[in-house]
Scaffold this active site. Sequence first.
Site, mmCIF file in Angstrom:
data_model
loop_
_atom_site.group_PDB
_atom_site.id
_atom_site.type_symbol
_atom_site.label_atom_id
_atom_site.label_comp_id
_atom_site.label_asym_id
_atom_site.label_seq_id
_atom_site.Cartn_x
_atom_site.Cartn_y
_atom_site.Cartn_z
ATOM 1 N N LYS A 83 31.029 87.039 33.022
ATOM 2 C CA LYS A 83 31.131 88.470 32.735
ATOM 3 C C LYS A 83 32.522 88.825 32.209
ATOM 4 C CE LYS A 83 32.010 91.396 35.994
ATOM 5 N NZ LYS A 83 32.151 92.336 37.089
ATOM 6 N N LYS A 115 37.834 93.000 34.119
ATOM 7 C CA LYS A 115 39.150 93.609 33.953
ATOM 8 C C LYS A 115 40.201 92.938 34.824
ATOM 9 C CE LYS A 115 37.516 97.723 36.336
ATOM 10 N NZ LYS A 115 37.100 97.368 37.683
ATOM 11 N N LYS A 162 34.044 86.994 45.083
ATOM 12 C CA LYS A 162 35.439 87.427 45.270
ATOM 13 C C LYS A 162 36.107 86.649 46.382
ATOM 14 C CE LYS A 162 35.786 91.477 42.791
ATOM 15 N NZ LYS A 162 36.032 92.859 42.601
HETATM 16 P P1 TYM Z 1 33.705 97.956 38.683
HETATM 17 O O1 TYM Z 1 34.986 98.687 38.742
HETATM 18 O O2 TYM Z 1 33.738 96.476 38.861
HETATM 19 O O3 TYM Z 1 32.960 98.246 37.328
HETATM 20 C C1 TYM Z 1 32.751 99.569 36.885
HETATM 21 C C2 TYM Z 1 31.441 99.725 36.156
HETATM 22 O O4 TYM Z 1 31.443 98.947 34.965
HETATM 23 C C3 TYM Z 1 30.362 98.036 34.963
HETATM 24 N N1 TYM Z 1 30.839 96.786 34.350
HETATM 25 C C4 TYM Z 1 30.221 96.166 33.352
HETATM 26 N N2 TYM Z 1 29.106 96.460 32.676
HETATM 27 C C5 TYM Z 1 28.734 95.623 31.685
HETATM 28 N N3 TYM Z 1 29.417 94.498 31.359
HETATM 29 C C6 TYM Z 1 30.542 94.155 32.019
HETATM 30 N N4 TYM Z 1 31.211 93.049 31.682
HETATM 31 C C7 TYM Z 1 30.997 95.009 33.065
HETATM 32 N N5 TYM Z 1 32.057 94.990 33.908
HETATM 33 C C8 TYM Z 1 31.947 96.090 34.683
HETATM 34 C C9 TYM Z 1 30.012 97.852 36.436
HETATM 35 O O5 TYM Z 1 28.683 97.423 36.611
HETATM 36 C C10 TYM Z 1 30.248 99.227 36.977
HETATM 37 O O6 TYM Z 1 29.146 100.081 36.731
HETATM 38 N N6 TYM Z 1 31.966 98.967 43.196
HETATM 39 C C11 TYM Z 1 32.068 99.485 41.864
HETATM 40 C C12 TYM Z 1 32.772 100.826 41.812
HETATM 41 C C13 TYM Z 1 32.155 101.830 42.701
HETATM 42 C C14 TYM Z 1 30.937 102.539 42.471
HETATM 43 C C15 TYM Z 1 30.768 103.373 43.613
HETATM 44 C C16 TYM Z 1 30.012 102.531 41.441
HETATM 45 C C17 TYM Z 1 32.661 102.226 43.892
HETATM 46 N N7 TYM Z 1 31.818 103.153 44.456
HETATM 47 C C18 TYM Z 1 29.660 104.223 43.735
HETATM 48 C C19 TYM Z 1 28.898 103.384 41.560
HETATM 49 C C20 TYM Z 1 28.726 104.201 42.700
HETATM 50 C C21 TYM Z 1 32.859 98.495 41.033
HETATM 51 O O7 TYM Z 1 33.615 97.716 41.534
HETATM 52 O O8 TYM Z 1 32.681 98.608 39.706
#
Ligand code: TYM
Length: 337
Positions: A199, A202, A117
């Site tokens: 990957k 979003k 990032k």
């Molecule tokens: P984030 O918002 O980037 O993604 C949310 C969840 O979706 C999964 N994910 C994917 N899985 C498979 N293929 C993909 N292309 C893909 N893109 C996203 C991510 O692995 C994630 O599980 N930091 C975290 C949010 C967060 C969080 C937490 C998660 C904040 N606090 C506490 C668990 C526990 C995040 O940015 O996810």
Amino acid sequence: MEEIVAKKRMLSGIKPSGDLTLGSYLGAVKNWAERADQYECFYFMADLHAITVRQNPADLRRRTLEQLAQYIACGLDPEKNTLFIQSHVHQHAELGWVLDCYSMFGELSRMTQFKDKSAKNADNINAGLFTYPSLMAGDILLYQPDLVPVGEDQKQHVELTHVIARRFNGIYGDVFKIPEPFVPKVGARIMSLTNPLAKMSKSEDEDTGRVLLMDAPEIIMKQFKRAITDSDTENCVRYDKENKPGVANLMTIYSAVTGKSYDQIENEFVGCGYGKFKPVVGEAVVEHLRPIREEAARLMKDKAYLESVYRDGAQKASYVAEKTLRKVYKKVGFVAK
Ligand code: TYM
């Protein structure tokens, strides 16, 4: 006498920094919904995390509410799951700060997501982007969960949560439960349809081969029809992640939405070229997402209901979070209020 056994706890969140994609659905939400009966579940919209990258305020507000509607439409019943907005539960920011003081500079510097990032946002490498994993550790540890279901890319952050929790427990005794990440066998890393080595994300531009949960069927079909496969002359559907990453990604998506194994998929498409395979995957995704899209659109019109869900959720979440925070404050030596 009937024995009452406490349910295990599960927690996870998603940043409303972009509209939910097929990746976040297959890697995360789908697996949450499938386990809602076995666990006591807490799921949130991670808006505090979203602002580590600049957001348009109106878009952030809209997306946070849409994300809630989509969680419910994906099967997370608010009666069985605690659904809340992260910034409504002030204990997240508070524990995040405490854990900043128990996270090491070197550890945070090694996080892959921070490196990626900061390369992408060279003009805004802010402190929040750097300390993001300590806030995420706080999100998790506040609820003392047994399981944290995430996609592959978040596993490193959950592992750092272990390190931080163990360090804290090592000094103050058993304050935090050490949670386990849960990464699904199929769908943990859904790749872009136009670049199967990256990957599906979003936060990227529209044209990067992503599929959104709310995309209209014709858009989904268009994305799948133009999905990159390979120029292999055999032109056959075979799972080989290394040499045929585009086809492997399509097979993963097809498997996740239909429940078919890779062997079954290979047999189904014997003798068919990619030209036949791609629209079948597209149609399966369209049909899988159709009820979710329709239900989410219906819920978005009922703002009063969404408001009651997130208010109720924040109240329940705060109750649990406050217990942990109070314990932490006492342990580190803060004077009780
Ligand atoms: P984030 O918002 O980037 O993604 C949310 C969840 O979706 C999964 N994910 C994917 N899985 C498979 N293929 C993909 N292309 C893909 N893109 C996203 C991510 O692995 C994630 O599980 N930091 C975290 C949010 C967060 C969080 C937490 C998660 C904040 N606090 C506490 C668990 C526990 C995040 O940015 O996810």
